[in-house]
Design a protein around this motif. Sequence first.
Motif, short mmCIF file in Angstrom:
data_model
loop_
_atom_site.label_atom_id
_atom_site.label_comp_id
_atom_site.label_asym_id
_atom_site.label_seq_id
_atom_site.Cartn_x
_atom_site.Cartn_y
_atom_site.Cartn_z
N ILE A 485 22.01 8.02 -17.69
CA ILE A 485 21.19 7.76 -16.52
C ILE A 485 20.74 9.08 -15.89
CG2 ILE A 485 21.20 6.82 -14.18
CD1 ILE A 485 22.99 4.58 -15.22
N ALA A 486 21.65 10.08 -15.85
CA ALA A 486 21.29 11.38 -15.29
C ALA A 486 20.16 12.03 -16.08
CB ALA A 486 22.51 12.29 -15.27
N THR A 487 20.13 11.79 -17.39
CA THR A 487 19.06 12.35 -18.22
C THR A 487 17.74 11.62 -18.00
OG1 THR A 487 20.67 13.01 -19.88
CG2 THR A 487 18.36 12.89 -20.58
N LEU A 488 17.81 10.28 -17.90
CA LEU A 488 16.58 9.49 -17.80
C LEU A 488 16.01 9.46 -16.39
CD1 LEU A 488 17.60 6.46 -20.06
CD2 LEU A 488 16.26 8.47 -20.69
N ASP A 489 16.87 9.53 -15.37
CA ASP A 489 16.40 9.47 -13.99
C ASP A 489 16.02 10.87 -13.52
OD1 ASP A 489 15.77 8.36 -11.52
OD2 ASP A 489 17.80 8.70 -10.74
N SER A 490 14.94 11.39 -14.05
CA SER A 490 14.48 12.74 -13.72
C SER A 490 12.99 12.67 -13.39
CB SER A 490 14.72 13.70 -14.88
OG SER A 490 14.06 13.26 -16.04
N PRO A 491 12.51 13.59 -12.56
CA PRO A 491 11.07 13.56 -12.22
C PRO A 491 10.22 13.91 -13.42
CG PRO A 491 12.12 15.54 -11.35
CD PRO A 491 13.22 14.67 -11.88
N GLN A 492 9.14 13.20 -13.57
CA GLN A 492 8.21 13.44 -14.67
C GLN A 492 7.12 14.41 -14.22
OE1 GLN A 492 8.29 12.12 -17.99
NE2 GLN A 492 10.38 11.84 -17.22
N PRO A 493 6.72 15.32 -15.09
CA PRO A 493 5.63 16.23 -14.72
C PRO A 493 4.32 15.47 -14.57
CG PRO A 493 6.19 16.47 -17.04
CD PRO A 493 7.23 15.58 -16.44
N GLN A 494 3.44 16.03 -13.76
CA GLN A 494 2.12 15.45 -13.53
C GLN A 494 1.06 16.23 -14.30
OE1 GLN A 494 2.42 13.34 -9.18
NE2 GLN A 494 1.44 15.30 -9.29
N VAL A 495 -0.02 15.52 -14.60
CA VAL A 495 -1.12 16.12 -15.36
C VAL A 495 -2.40 15.90 -14.57
CG1 VAL A 495 -2.35 16.20 -17.54
CG2 VAL A 495 0.07 15.59 -17.51
N GLU A 496 -3.17 16.98 -14.39
CA GLU A 496 -4.51 16.88 -13.81
C GLU A 496 -5.52 16.97 -14.95
OE1 GLU A 496 -6.51 18.99 -10.11
OE2 GLU A 496 -6.68 20.21 -11.92
N ILE A 497 -6.35 15.96 -15.09
CA ILE A 497 -7.34 15.92 -16.16
C ILE A 497 -8.72 16.08 -15.53
CG2 ILE A 497 -8.35 14.56 -18.01
CD1 ILE A 497 -4.90 13.67 -16.83
N GLU A 498 -9.44 17.07 -16.01
CA GLU A 498 -10.79 17.33 -15.53
C GLU A 498 -11.77 17.15 -16.68
OE1 GLU A 498 -13.54 20.95 -13.64
OE2 GLU A 498 -11.40 21.23 -14.01
N ALA A 499 -12.75 16.30 -16.47
CA ALA A 499 -13.81 16.08 -17.47
C ALA A 499 -15.11 16.67 -16.95
CB ALA A 499 -13.98 14.59 -17.76
N ARG A 500 -15.86 17.26 -17.86
CA ARG A 500 -17.18 17.82 -17.52
C ARG A 500 -18.21 17.18 -18.44
NH1 ARG A 500 -15.89 24.29 -16.86
NH2 ARG A 500 -14.57 24.11 -15.01
N ILE A 501 -19.18 16.53 -17.82
CA ILE A 501 -20.26 15.88 -18.56
C ILE A 501 -21.54 16.66 -18.27
CG2 ILE A 501 -21.52 13.74 -18.93
CD1 ILE A 501 -19.07 12.25 -17.82
N VAL A 502 -22.03 17.35 -19.29
CA VAL A 502 -23.22 18.19 -19.15
C VAL A 502 -24.37 17.52 -19.89
CG1 VAL A 502 -24.20 20.48 -19.52
CG2 VAL A 502 -21.77 20.24 -19.00
N GLN A 503 -25.46 17.24 -19.18
CA GLN A 503 -26.62 16.58 -19.77
C GLN A 503 -27.86 17.42 -19.47
OE1 GLN A 503 -27.19 12.58 -18.48
NE2 GLN A 503 -28.79 12.13 -19.95
N THR A 504 -28.56 17.85 -20.51
CA THR A 504 -29.75 18.68 -20.35
C THR A 504 -30.94 17.98 -21.00
OG1 THR A 504 -29.31 19.91 -22.39
CG2 THR A 504 -28.40 20.80 -20.35
N THR A 505 -32.13 18.17 -20.41
CA THR A 505 -33.37 17.58 -20.95
C THR A 505 -34.44 18.66 -20.98
OG1 THR A 505 -34.08 16.84 -18.76
CG2 THR A 505 -32.80 15.29 -20.09
N ARG A 506 -35.36 18.54 -21.93
CA ARG A 506 -36.50 19.44 -22.05
C ARG A 506 -37.70 18.63 -22.51
NH1 ARG A 506 -38.93 22.05 -26.14
NH2 ARG A 506 -37.35 21.27 -27.60
N GLU A 507 -38.85 18.79 -21.82
CA GLU A 507 -40.05 18.04 -22.14
C GLU A 507 -41.26 18.98 -22.17
OE1 GLU A 507 -40.58 14.92 -19.37
OE2 GLU A 507 -38.82 13.77 -20.02
N PHE A 508 -42.17 18.71 -23.11
CA PHE A 508 -43.43 19.45 -23.20
C PHE A 508 -44.50 18.49 -23.71
CE2 PHE A 508 -46.56 21.73 -25.75
CZ PHE A 508 -47.05 22.62 -24.81
N ALA A 509 -45.68 18.47 -23.06
CA ALA A 509 -46.78 17.59 -23.46
C ALA A 509 -48.10 18.33 -23.28
CB ALA A 509 -46.78 16.30 -22.66
N ARG A 510 -49.03 18.08 -24.20
CA ARG A 510 -50.36 18.70 -24.13
C ARG A 510 -51.40 17.69 -24.59
NH1 ARG A 510 -50.90 23.84 -27.57
NH2 ARG A 510 -49.77 24.77 -25.81
#
Length: 739
Positions: A485-510
């Motif tokens: 119980i002493a082994t299992l009843d321990s604080p668990q580490p936390q994880v911060e997850i950061e996602a980056r969504i990069v969206q680029t567009t380019r248009e040309f018309a003549r």
Amino acid sequence: MTVRSRPAILSALMALGVTVSLMASGAGTDAAHLKVIGSRVDDRIGVITIEASDPVPYVTSQPDPRTFVVELRDVFALGFADNFKADPRNPVSNVEVESSRADDGAMVARVRMTLAQPMRPRVRSARNVIYVEADRLDRSGASGLISGVGPASAIRDLRVTRRGDATAITLLGTGRLVASGIEESKDGPPRLYIYLPNVTSALPTTTPVDRGPVERVRIGIDARSPLVTRVAMDLSRRAAYRVEPSQDGQDLTVVFDEPVQDAMAALTNPSLTKVGSRTVALSPAQGPVPAPRAPPVLAAAQAQAPAPVLQAQAPPTQVAPAQPAPGASPRFTGFPVSLDFQGADLRAVLRTFAEISSLNVVIDQTIQGTVDVSLRDVPWDQALDIILRANKLGYAVDGNIVRVVPLTVLADEEAQRVKLADAQALSGDLQILTLSLSYAKAEDLRPLLTTTVLSSRGSIQTDTRTNTIIVNDLADRLQKARNLIATLDSPQPQVEIEARIVQTTREFARTVGVQWGYNGRANAAIGNTLPLAFPNNGSINGRALEGGNTAVNLGANAATSAIGVALGSINGALNLDVALSALEKSGQGRILSTPRVSTQNNVAAEITQGVQIPIQTVANNTVTVTFKDAALTLKVTPQITAANTVIMQIAVENATADNANKVNGIPPINTQRAITQVLVGDGETTVIGGIYVSEDTSKQDRTPGLYRLPLLGWLFKRDDITDASRELLIFITPKIFKL
């Protein structure tokens, strides 16, 4: 409409060199650029700062122990301020910046840092600034994978010596050599691996040895970590070994002991030798081992069988046979004997082996039977093993006495011992252990404790209100339950997850086209009549036509520039209008979304930001309204490993409402989604998905027949050219926070 291939468009652009340069110069006006690279030394760490004009995605790598690289995508590395200053306390001794292009044509700024010694820097970011941190060099124990290892050492020499019958391999270093791990190969040829963190080598990759069990020593970088040197010792056979570090810690010696020469020599020392099908512990013999002699029971065997032969040879003095490989059949080390028994009494033959081996043998009174064997130059322990197995016999060891009994007797005795041990273990008074848990749930630990430490007399109860677990069992089982119980009843580490969504567009018309218009009339008012009685006046109007019946404007829609020419007679009998119009437009866009969420180890987390679109459904005069999410959503379940990495089940979705293309008043939803599982190091960034879409179109409207006129055909057609591309990249970065 026709769609031209991308190589054809590139060839056309190369032919128009001026146009290409203009487009390239305008393409980067909205892209991020590198602003400042600086350095500083704080109380405990050295820091390299990389500042861009906007938050940008980045990827880190370490091609070798002394080089660390940060790559920034879609970033121009021109005109930045270089504020890096070399400092002997800073682990980063030099910084270089390179500009290149990725395979898809995106700009990449590569910051390459040279480290003063092998180490693994830490990386974090805050909006548009990336921080590369490493422990200062003037702090004791600041570097290294193991506390106290200190600065990197080098293996300067390898020495092979003999210690009696043992072989010693010594690694000599310029500094401390501390092994972080030692393991043997589980499959394939026998090898011994030694892992040395923060150590380099000045020796050749392979050094032949051919002494004792060691054939060669190979030194190289561990494939799993560039900061660890792996020393591999190839062995001709498996042998016992021990590791001896020197007093100053700069030398590391591995001593391989030779195996016992034979089974008779094993009797001179407390050791294990093979008898029958089990390993028997033998006590040391007093004085030299006597040469085997013909036992007195041999006469009894000869009385029952004709011409029995027993020949014993002296124990060999040469090198002992190699140890068996895992999974191979056992190798016997007894000196060779020759046996020839026909119808001999089994009890008399077993007493013969007692004389050969100088063992104290007790034969069970129920053993009866005869032996028919003919063996030549067979190790005596192998001969005994074969005879025991042929007659379904086993043995038990009590001190220096070996008792030979039937296998069924051994099985019954073992069952009785187990039964008695279980009864003794279950005897005693029951006690109660009450523990209030802080982090784990009592109900979750209940089945685990029941299957691992609880005896058949024990029981477990839980109180959900106070998160308390109550164990009723024997005293020794309660202590095991307390430790678990002493082994299992321990604080668990936390994880911060950061996602980056990069969206680029380019248009040309003549669009380039010509507008035609003309009119003519015959009328007496202007003195212009037709030569007919009827009709003798009239008028005609005309425009460029397509298909013969549909009027088409061959000019550019919403033209940004136009040139017009009007021609006509003085009396207005004939007028002609010509207008040349052109339209050209270009645009770029960049969208960066950064959802971030924190959660505990192995606990799912979700974060959502967006809108819900109501959808009405009418059925049986009943209006039902349902809502559909058009939002940015991040769902992740992290699992922290012992190697300080994070395994993540990730679901990222970026959904937006397309209000420009509504259907029955309801906008469709543009969705970008990625569902995957990845393994990422703490603080590192990886790309989990990407989509690149390119669209090139060319369209032409023209007046039939007239567009074929030589040199003048361009006056009767309109050309539309469109070039558009979209790129989507999804990055993920986990950071571990331990309590």
